[in-house]
Design a protein around this motif. Sequence first.
Motif, PDB file in Angstrom:
ATOM      1  N   LEU A 144      -7.769  14.637   4.037  1.00 41.64           N
ATOM      2  CA  LEU A 144      -7.480  13.771   5.180  1.00 41.64           C
ATOM      3  C   LEU A 144      -8.407  12.562   5.255  1.00 41.64           C
ATOM      4  N   SER A 145      -9.509  12.592   4.530  1.00 42.36           N
ATOM      5  CA  SER A 145     -10.419  11.444   4.517  1.00 42.36           C
ATOM      6  C   SER A 145      -9.977  10.358   3.537  1.00 42.36           C
ATOM      7  N   VAL A 146      -8.987  10.650   2.706  1.00 42.62           N
ATOM      8  CA  VAL A 146      -8.476   9.678   1.741  1.00 42.62           C
ATOM      9  C   VAL A 146      -7.470   8.778   2.452  1.00 42.62           C
ATOM     10  N   SER A 147      -7.723   7.485   2.466  1.00 44.91           N
ATOM     11  CA  SER A 147      -6.886   6.558   3.240  1.00 44.91           C
ATOM     12  C   SER A 147      -5.439   6.502   2.767  1.00 44.91           C
ATOM     13  N   ARG A 148      -5.178   6.769   1.521  1.00 50.29           N
ATOM     14  CA  ARG A 148      -3.795   6.708   1.010  1.00 50.29           C
ATOM     15  C   ARG A 148      -2.993   7.969   1.312  1.00 50.29           C
ATOM     16  N   SER A 174       0.843  -1.197   0.000  1.00 51.75           N
ATOM     17  CA  SER A 174       0.000   0.000   0.000  1.00 51.75           C
ATOM     18  C   SER A 174       0.874   1.241   0.000  1.00 51.75           C
ATOM     19  N   GLN A 178       1.534   5.086   0.467  1.00 51.22           N
ATOM     20  CA  GLN A 178       1.001   6.232   1.202  1.00 51.22           C
ATOM     21  C   GLN A 178       1.587   7.495   0.601  1.00 51.22           C
ATOM     22  N   SER A 189      -1.363  10.096   4.028  1.00 47.49           N
ATOM     23  CA  SER A 189      -0.974   9.946   5.433  1.00 47.49           C
ATOM     24  C   SER A 189      -0.757  11.276   6.139  1.00 47.49           C
TER      25      SER A 189
END
Length: 69
Positions: free
Chosen positions: A43-47, A2, A4, A49
């Motif tokens: 900030l709501s996007v999981s990728r 994954s 980031q 950081s």
Amino acid sequence: MSNQFWAVVPAAGVGKRMGGSIPKQYLEIHGKTVLEHTLERLLSVSRISAVAVALGQEDGYWSDLPISR
């Protein structure tokens, strides 16, 4: 694996061309500034950081935002 990422938000404008009393990024829409809406979305996007906000040296608004803390 994954990946980031960091996001960089350029927010150093002063709104001179718009002619407003405050910079565009600090104008309110639905109770939050344009900058707050932008940062919350990023900030709501999981990728993503972390988010770095590039402010102008004379910025007098950032420290008043709850999201700045």
